[in-house]
Write a protein that holds these residues in place. Structure first.
Motif, mmCIF file in Angstrom:
data_model
loop_
_atom_site.group_PDB
_atom_site.id
_atom_site.type_symbol
_atom_site.label_atom_id
_atom_site.label_comp_id
_atom_site.label_asym_id
_atom_site.label_seq_id
_atom_site.Cartn_x
_atom_site.Cartn_y
_atom_site.Cartn_z
ATOM 1 N N UNK A 158 0.819 -1.080 0.012
ATOM 2 C CA UNK A 158 0.067 -0.004 0.061
ATOM 3 C C UNK A 158 0.829 1.176 0.046
ATOM 4 N N UNK A 186 7.091 2.138 -4.054
ATOM 5 C CA UNK A 186 8.495 2.602 -4.222
ATOM 6 C C UNK A 186 9.491 1.420 -4.040
ATOM 7 N N UNK A 187 9.159 0.252 -3.708
ATOM 8 C CA UNK A 187 9.848 -0.907 -3.818
ATOM 9 C C UNK A 187 10.098 -1.655 -5.091
ATOM 10 N N UNK A 245 16.339 -3.014 -6.365
ATOM 11 C CA UNK A 245 15.490 -3.919 -5.486
ATOM 12 C C UNK A 245 15.112 -5.271 -6.574
ATOM 13 N N UNK A 289 0.619 -10.359 4.398
ATOM 14 C CA UNK A 289 -0.078 -9.004 4.825
ATOM 15 C C UNK A 289 0.801 -7.929 4.642
ATOM 16 N N UNK A 290 0.130 -6.676 4.165
ATOM 17 C CA UNK A 290 0.823 -5.608 4.130
ATOM 18 C C UNK A 290 1.696 -5.101 5.434
ATOM 19 N N UNK A 291 1.347 -5.579 6.495
ATOM 20 C CA UNK A 291 1.897 -5.422 7.819
ATOM 21 C C UNK A 291 3.455 -6.144 7.826
ATOM 22 N N UNK A 335 5.642 -4.227 5.911
ATOM 23 C CA UNK A 335 6.290 -3.208 6.807
ATOM 24 C C UNK A 335 7.460 -3.618 7.652
ATOM 25 N N UNK A 378 10.396 -4.518 6.074
ATOM 26 C CA UNK A 378 11.244 -3.329 5.576
ATOM 27 C C UNK A 378 11.976 -2.670 6.886
ATOM 28 N N UNK A 379 11.184 -2.705 8.096
ATOM 29 C CA UNK A 379 11.783 -2.033 9.236
ATOM 30 C C UNK A 379 12.899 -2.994 9.834
ATOM 31 N N UNK A 433 16.510 -7.200 0.681
ATOM 32 C CA UNK A 433 16.892 -6.128 -0.496
ATOM 33 C C UNK A 433 16.214 -6.467 -1.576
#
Lengths: 199, 199
Positions: free
Chosen positions: A64, A71-72, A78, A88-90, A93, A96-97, A102
């Motif tokens: 999202x 961006x990814x 990448x 899930x998008x969570x 994230x 990514x955190x 990569x």
């Protein structure tokens, strides 16, 4: 008995549908907002309207963001030949955190479920197979939850990928960094023991 | 590492300022909203903007509503000569839910606190004294929290009301309806025993 105004009740009702908020805590949150109408409530309403209007699912991976392509997927650095499949998008994230991966992602948006009539189409698994062929992917990392549903879905995807000559891997299971054996469940200790490595 | 879009981070940051939501649960709530952009996020943003725009403090009692004077102060049947003093709008709503009180309210908006420089002016206590004289009030019920701050404020108000020839009362303390003695604190049991009544 005079009740709270209709508009405020409607707001409490909508707030109480958020995860982690019940009717009582939604009422408390709305009351806190009412006390900070200019400082918090108006900016929050504005921020929410902006996101509701601008947010869109990346049409490649399902992340999202605010653009048609996230961006990814937009970052040529990448294109490592790796795709990480998440539920899930969570989870995307969270990965990514961590900052350790990569490559790119593929968000399923759920797990296979006969009961809820969620099949491979709903999870964009055909899209994933198409991406593996089209983007010259060499490795698919199945980063699904270590639950029964997650693992069933992982097995299904692994089977579907088998004819495609791509390496399939999954996240290691074991003791979390900083974890204490005493507090770990038996399944995790067993998995960590089976996957032990020489030092 | 590619981060979540700026607009979404701003929304998570604002959400995390609500009581009961920390950074993690705010992120989870925003994610749930992102998944229901049309069904929940847009209506919630709309409802919040409406309330932020229309909500106002009743200029007589401090209740929050959508008019300059709240429905309780506007209802002539509630001119019973009784004023119930509460600390917060939440307490007023709780009293109204109970439906046992038929008079009007006076919302202090806090408790006296030398540390936070909250004096009688900030709590609208002079307004309360003026109302008692102007509205022909016969009884002031101090429904403040049974905390040290609440009780200090109650004492202050009782002293200020003393010259005004008005009856001052406070809520009874005792065993809650459905309460089990075994689970009650000693202070409550002591208060209930001291205030025991013949049957």
């Amino acid at each position: 008995m005079t009740d709270t105004p209709r508009e405020i009740e409607a707001l409490i009702d909508l707030m109480s549908r958020l995860p982690g908020l019940g009717p009582r805590s939604a009422r408390r949150a709305v009351l806190a907002l009412l006390k900070k109408r200019a400082g918090l409530m108006a900016p929050l309403a504005q921020a929410m309207a902006t996101v509701a209007l601008n947010a869109r699912d990346c049409r490649l991976c399902g992340n999202i963001g605010t653009e048609d392509i996230c961006p990814v997927c937009n970052d040529p650095r990448r294109a490592t030949g790796e795709i990480c499949v998440v539920q899930d998008v969570a989870d995307l994230w969270a990965m990514e955190r961590g900052g350790a991966f990569r490559g790119r992602y593929h968000v399923l948006g759920g797990t296979l479920s006969a009961l809820d009539a969620i099949g491979p189409e709903e999870l964009h698994i055909p899209d994933l197979l198409a991406r593996v062929s089209d983007e010259g992917i060499t490795e698919v990392i199945l980063a699904l939850n270590a639950t029964v549903d997650g693992q069933t879905t992982a097995h299904y995807i692994a089977d579907a990928l088998a004819p495609l000559n791509v390496q399939i891997s999954t996240l290691a299971q074991g003791v979390p960094i900083g974890g204490e054996l005493d507090y770990l469940d038996d399944g995790t200790i067993g998995a960590a023991l089976r996957a032990r490595r020489r030092i």
